[in-house]
Scaffold this active site. Sequence first.
Site, PDB file in Angstrom:
ATOM      1  N   SER A  96       0.839  -1.194   0.000  1.00  5.09           N
ATOM      2  CA  SER A  96       0.000   0.000   0.000  1.00  5.09           C
ATOM      3  C   SER A  96       0.884   1.257   0.000  1.00  5.09           C
ATOM      4  CB  SER A  96      -0.962  -0.049   1.191  1.00  5.09           C
ATOM      5  OG  SER A  96      -2.005   0.872   1.048  1.00  5.09           O
ATOM      6  N   HIS A 231      -7.768  -5.776   0.264  1.00  2.00           N
ATOM      7  CA  HIS A 231      -6.576  -4.938   0.375  1.00  2.00           C
ATOM      8  C   HIS A 231      -5.484  -5.595   1.205  1.00  2.00           C
ATOM      9  CE1 HIS A 231      -4.337  -1.283  -0.061  1.00  2.00           C
ATOM     10  NE2 HIS A 231      -4.256  -1.099   1.245  1.00  2.00           N
TER      11      HIS A 231
END
Length: 252
Positions: A96, A231
């Site tokens: 990320s 995610h």
Amino acid sequence: MTVQTDDRDLWIRRYHPAPDSAVRLLCLPHAGGSASFYFPVSQALSPRIDVLAVQYPGRQDRRLEACVETIPELADRLLPLVLQEADRPLALFGHSMGASLAFELAGLLERQAGVVPAMLFASGRRAPSRFRAEDDVHRRGDDALLTEIKRLAGTDTRILGDDEMLRMILPALRSDYRAAELYRPDRFHRLSCPITALTGDTDPKAPSDDVSAWQDHTTGPFALHTFPGGHFYLVDQAPQVIKLITETLTYR
């Protein structure tokens, strides 16, 4: 501000030293994350790979320090410390926000120090050239910020329910989101090191088309790997991710 070389233990954690390994892997956490997120990775890869995990200011044992406000500043401050670890092949793994930081740091290593990373693993992050109008989480109120974190399932809900802990992590979360969402790679657009991009097949923050665009940011080899999950796919898919890292770095 320049990082002093004697600050290395503050910034870089080596949970399972592997002095005889042929390659090192520098792991860069996500927004709101800490070095300890990579403890299981270090444990699994040692002793074949020497894993280093970065601890950003503003969290855990560094919670009283001011957060770093931008991705380029983080990379600038890390560079002299990372160069001390470049006496053998060095790979970077960022998840990320950490993927953006890995990209910026790889650019500094190549352009300023002539060190080409053995591999850049970019996980759960759109390519640096892919911007989105909805990247404004850092401007929202505390409740909206926490809702976003819960949606991505990246923070333990037991911590999210503790008011004292919330007060401790919110400044770091907001600062990290600001750094990630405002990042624009104006210094380095293309690397020469190989890039391996990883994403979850239901990740709302890193759809496959945007992740595959990482190939535009290197003149070297590129590979894309998609795993089941959102995610934080890499938590549930840890064995598969570890296998990929091991095969990539030890059979090249």
